[in-house]
Write an enzyme that holds these catalytic residues in place. Sequence first.
Site, mmCIF file in Angstrom:
data_model
loop_
_atom_site.group_PDB
_atom_site.id
_atom_site.type_symbol
_atom_site.label_atom_id
_atom_site.label_comp_id
_atom_site.label_asym_id
_atom_site.label_seq_id
_atom_site.Cartn_x
_atom_site.Cartn_y
_atom_site.Cartn_z
ATOM 1 N N ASN A 98 -5.743 -3.275 6.346
ATOM 2 C CA ASN A 98 -5.824 -3.552 7.783
ATOM 3 C C ASN A 98 -7.176 -3.183 8.376
ATOM 4 O OD1 ASN A 98 -3.462 -4.852 8.173
ATOM 5 N ND2 ASN A 98 -2.378 -3.167 9.122
ATOM 6 N N GLU A 145 0.864 -1.186 0.000
ATOM 7 C CA GLU A 145 0.000 0.000 0.000
ATOM 8 C C GLU A 145 0.900 1.236 0.000
ATOM 9 O OE1 GLU A 145 -4.076 -0.938 2.329
ATOM 10 O OE2 GLU A 145 -2.299 -1.043 3.598
#
Length: 281
Positions: free
Chosen positions: A191, A153
């Site tokens: 996450n 990311e």
Amino acid sequence: MSEKIGVVGAGLMGAEIALVFALAGHDVLLSDRTAAELKTALERLARVLDRGIGRGFYKEEEKPAALARIRTTTTLDDFADRDFVTEAVFENEAVKAEVYRALDRVCAPHCILASNTSTIPISTVASYVGEARRPYFIGTHYFSPASRMKLVEVIPAFETAPDVVETALRLCREADKVPVRVKDVAGFAVNRMFLIFLQEAVRLVDEGVATVEDIDTACKLGLGHPMGPFELMDATTSRLVLQASEILFDAYGERFRPPALLKQRVRAGYVGGRGGKGWRK
């Protein structure tokens, strides 16, 4: 083009991030607090390469070349010649702040600083460097094990310059990773989804719906996951999962409240990790 790469933190993530860049042909400088921790990290990377060679992921001749590209240091002063430095230290804002203040003093003005934080907003971490450095600050969140997992990311902070974003994306692609650009929010994208998943797995056990072992089996066979949630928590430690949950609970409220059983086990020392008692051992 071969940038000089730095990695701060030689734990599970930091060491493998260093290996990723070394395999891509970069000169890599890896730091940690002690020579013993760095020696352990290099020994672990040698085993990672051996396993990868055995499974056909790497060629035998890549091992000595990659390890030779990784130098180690116990002082951040040695990062003065680096072009791109990734921080991969303990997931604690105060610890990261100390590292970034030191790097800001030491690193060249053109050096890009990247954080591998998994939950803290990048603009928050970037506040610990001076204003002149903030356009050169970015988030690059790798996934464990970084030597194998393709995703990164890439998270621009409020002031990150467009060319710095492009440099981070290019370096990831050149290292055989697949970068995705994500907005700078607590927990980013993956996450935020995954912590909900882990928390629900803990609640299923707490409610007696299924055993730890059966939930791991179900997730691997039913969802195609390489590891079950409890295997993963034992590998990365339940302490880290609890820390991440608390950060997201503070950011988003009730939906991320850590399960009582998770908090109880962490406080009792059942956190997993190398040689530690966890969910499955």
